[in-house]
Write a protein that holds these residues in place. Structure first.
Motif, short mmCIF file in Angstrom:
data_model
loop_
_atom_site.label_atom_id
_atom_site.label_comp_id
_atom_site.label_asym_id
_atom_site.label_seq_id
_atom_site.Cartn_x
_atom_site.Cartn_y
_atom_site.Cartn_z
N UNK A 20 -0.30 -1.11 -4.74
CA UNK A 20 0.56 -1.12 -5.91
C UNK A 20 1.35 -2.42 -5.99
N UNK A 21 1.69 -2.81 -7.21
CA UNK A 21 2.51 -3.99 -7.45
C UNK A 21 3.91 -3.54 -7.84
N UNK A 22 4.89 -4.28 -7.40
CA UNK A 22 6.28 -3.95 -7.71
C UNK A 22 6.96 -5.17 -8.32
N UNK A 23 7.71 -4.95 -9.38
CA UNK A 23 8.49 -6.00 -10.02
C UNK A 23 9.95 -5.70 -9.74
N UNK A 24 10.65 -6.66 -9.17
CA UNK A 24 12.07 -6.46 -8.88
C UNK A 24 12.84 -6.50 -10.20
N UNK A 25 13.56 -5.41 -10.48
CA UNK A 25 14.32 -5.31 -11.73
C UNK A 25 15.75 -5.79 -11.54
N UNK A 59 0.86 -1.19 0.00
CA UNK A 59 0.00 0.00 0.00
C UNK A 59 0.90 1.23 0.00
N UNK A 60 0.67 2.14 -0.96
CA UNK A 60 1.50 3.35 -1.04
C UNK A 60 0.97 4.40 -0.06
N UNK A 61 1.74 5.47 0.19
CA UNK A 61 1.33 6.49 1.15
C UNK A 61 -0.02 7.14 0.85
N UNK A 62 -0.42 7.20 -0.43
CA UNK A 62 -1.71 7.80 -0.75
C UNK A 62 -2.85 6.78 -0.72
N UNK A 63 -2.56 5.53 -0.30
CA UNK A 63 -3.59 4.55 -0.03
C UNK A 63 -3.88 3.50 -1.08
#
Length: 140
Positions: free
Chosen positions: A18-23, A11-15
């Motif tokens: 989000x998904x993150x892909x490790x590069x 969860x990002x600061x604005x709520x």
């Protein structure tokens, strides 16, 4: 946070979720994308860093088709992001986007069908892009 086959979510600061892909594990960099379609929020602040399992990663890219049909009106991109992928924000309700100095690559279709997008703010220090009267221009 949840680990998936290609990354993790947070969860990002604005709520928003989000998904993150490790590069790159060595440089501790990730790309960011949305977790689901039509996520509703007035604005979104993409974080510059995200921590997973005690490791802090720098957010350096916005994935292709990252935020399809999200009901966000504004997005602030951190100064760690260098690229905005193809159709990163298609069909969104964006009216405003802030692009930092660090962005060196923006796909021509990154804001496809964002008909309400009238306020594009690019850092004056950005050497690749500029905005004039809310319109995005390539300096090349």
């Amino acid at each position: 946070m949840v680990l998936s086959a290609w990354g993790f979510t947070s969860i990002c600061p604005s709520g928003q979720k989000l998904s993150y892909k490790i590069l790159n594990l060595n440089s501790k960099t990730v790309s960011v994308g949305g977790e689901s379609y039509a996520n509703e929020a007035e604005s979104m602040v993409i974080p510059a860093t995200v921590t997973y399992n005690g490791v802090t990663y720098s957010v350096v890219a916005i994935q292709e088709e990252a935020f399809v049909k999200w009901e966000i009106t504004s997005v602030i991109i951190p100064n760690t992001v260098t690229s905005i992928g193809k159709e990163a924000f298609p069909y969104c309700s964006l009216t405003s986007v802030t692009i930092p100095t660090s962005v060196t690559s923006i796909s021509s279709s990154s804001f496809y069908d964002c008909y309400d997008l009238t306020d594009i703010n690019v850092s004056e220090s950005n050497t690749n892009y500029q905005s004039i009267d809310g319109i995005l221009y390539n300096k090349a």
